[in-house]
Design an enzyme around this catalytic site. Sequence first.
Site, mmCIF file in Angstrom:
data_model
loop_
_atom_site.group_PDB
_atom_site.id
_atom_site.type_symbol
_atom_site.label_atom_id
_atom_site.label_comp_id
_atom_site.label_asym_id
_atom_site.label_seq_id
_atom_site.Cartn_x
_atom_site.Cartn_y
_atom_site.Cartn_z
ATOM 1 N N LYS A 80 14.067 -19.307 16.802
ATOM 2 C CA LYS A 80 14.150 -18.333 15.715
ATOM 3 C C LYS A 80 15.503 -18.485 15.037
ATOM 4 O O LYS A 80 16.462 -18.973 15.648
ATOM 5 C CB LYS A 80 14.040 -16.908 16.285
ATOM 6 C CG LYS A 80 13.547 -15.898 15.290
ATOM 7 C CD LYS A 80 12.043 -15.885 15.229
ATOM 8 C CE LYS A 80 11.528 -14.835 14.291
ATOM 9 N NZ LYS A 80 10.069 -14.744 14.322
ATOM 10 N N GLY A 180 -3.223 0.595 9.078
ATOM 11 C CA GLY A 180 -2.550 -0.392 8.235
ATOM 12 C C GLY A 180 -3.544 -1.275 7.523
ATOM 13 O O GLY A 180 -4.300 -2.026 8.145
ATOM 14 N N GLY A 182 -2.775 -3.539 5.030
ATOM 15 C CA GLY A 182 -2.003 -4.509 4.255
ATOM 16 C C GLY A 182 -2.701 -5.862 4.244
ATOM 17 O O GLY A 182 -3.932 -5.947 4.274
ATOM 18 N N VAL A 184 -3.072 -8.230 6.485
ATOM 19 C CA VAL A 184 -3.955 -8.544 7.611
ATOM 20 C C VAL A 184 -5.042 -7.477 7.753
ATOM 21 O O VAL A 184 -6.233 -7.796 7.858
ATOM 22 C CB VAL A 184 -3.154 -8.653 8.934
ATOM 23 C CG1 VAL A 184 -4.096 -8.932 10.096
ATOM 24 C CG2 VAL A 184 -2.104 -9.742 8.841
#
Length: 356
Positions: A80, A180, A182, A184
């Site tokens: 990362k 949610g 959004g 996805v």
Amino acid sequence: MKIFDYIKKYQYEQLIFCHDPAAGLKAIICIHDTTLGPALGGTRMWNYASEEEAILDVLRLARGMTYKNAAAGLNLGGAKTVVIGDPKKDKSEALFRALGRYIQGLSGRYITAEDVGTCVEDMDYIKMETNYVAGLTSTVHSSGDPSPVTAYGTWKGIKACASETWGSDSMEGRTIAIQGLGHVGFALCKLLHDEGAKLIVTDINEGNVMRAVTEFGAKAVQANEIYGVDCDIFSPCALGAIINDDTIPQFKCRIIAGSANNQLKEERHGDVITNKGILYAPDFIINAGGVINIYDEMLEGGYCPDRALRKVESVYGNVKQVIAISKRDKIPTYQAADILAEERIKTIGRVRKTYL
Ligand code: NAD
């Protein structure tokens, strides 16, 4: 913070501090493990309160990517990057190109992509300086927005849990509560609706809720009501830490399976829901569709949507494997997910030791 003690404990390979004052770049790249292949993990840009907070975040996130990539069956290690700065104010072409040069300097040990606070345009700048970046502006060679593919994998993972719980993976007539709507969550609603599921939805964005009500006949509830609705499956697709002391007593579902990252507020909450008889699909197993999609960009011949989608179907089998390990070792699924990843790293690591 005793960095070398921490690195030793969790077996990190490399921590790289990148500083380019002219470009305003202060970034940290962490490569956790490259046993399976080059380490893939996104670049997060965040206004960290301290350097220590940034270091801890990059260490934690890089290790998480090792587990996610390994359990998804990819030939990738985990890494990362964090960029210290305000993504609303501090972004520039120079900053991302400077980061791109540091990544190029790692000669392919690390491949980046977008993450919280960065977007495809930032990746396009990084690409000007390095080949080791994925998830670029959509072209024939790049995989574009991973969200629909993440939704597809999440749908497969939900079906694997249903098969385990009810002996059938059909969603026909099942009631699913989705938090949610959004990128996805909305795509997931469509897949479930097309299969005959009944949807109960919530989102803090009214427009998203209205779309789901109109297009899928979903029943809308207030954001704080979603945990306690009567449903078969609760699918968190918005926030992390939503499995916690406040929400657990409200759950009436048999399964929790959704795309959100870091769903367990603390690990012990994974034990509590298991004792409550709820089957939990570990987040990094069920939401791996996006990273599987990006990985396809690196395969022979470049990105192939059909091949990527076929590979994402393996989320079904991966969830089943986690459940099998959980039964075998008599442990909660969140622990079984780690074991799935660790066993693969150990087995493939041994295979790759042979001198050619
Ligand atoms: P998104 O930002 O497009 O959607 C999140 C939605 O949640 C938004 O519509 C937002 O209004 C809603 N929301 C925020 N707070 C809420 C609340 N308190 N109650 C109800 N709704 C709320 O994000 P996304 O790309 O759809 O990702 C959803 C989740 O899946 C995130 O946790 C993300 O980290 C994770 N995830 C996404 C991908 C991907 O490919 N996009 C891959 C892996 C994991």
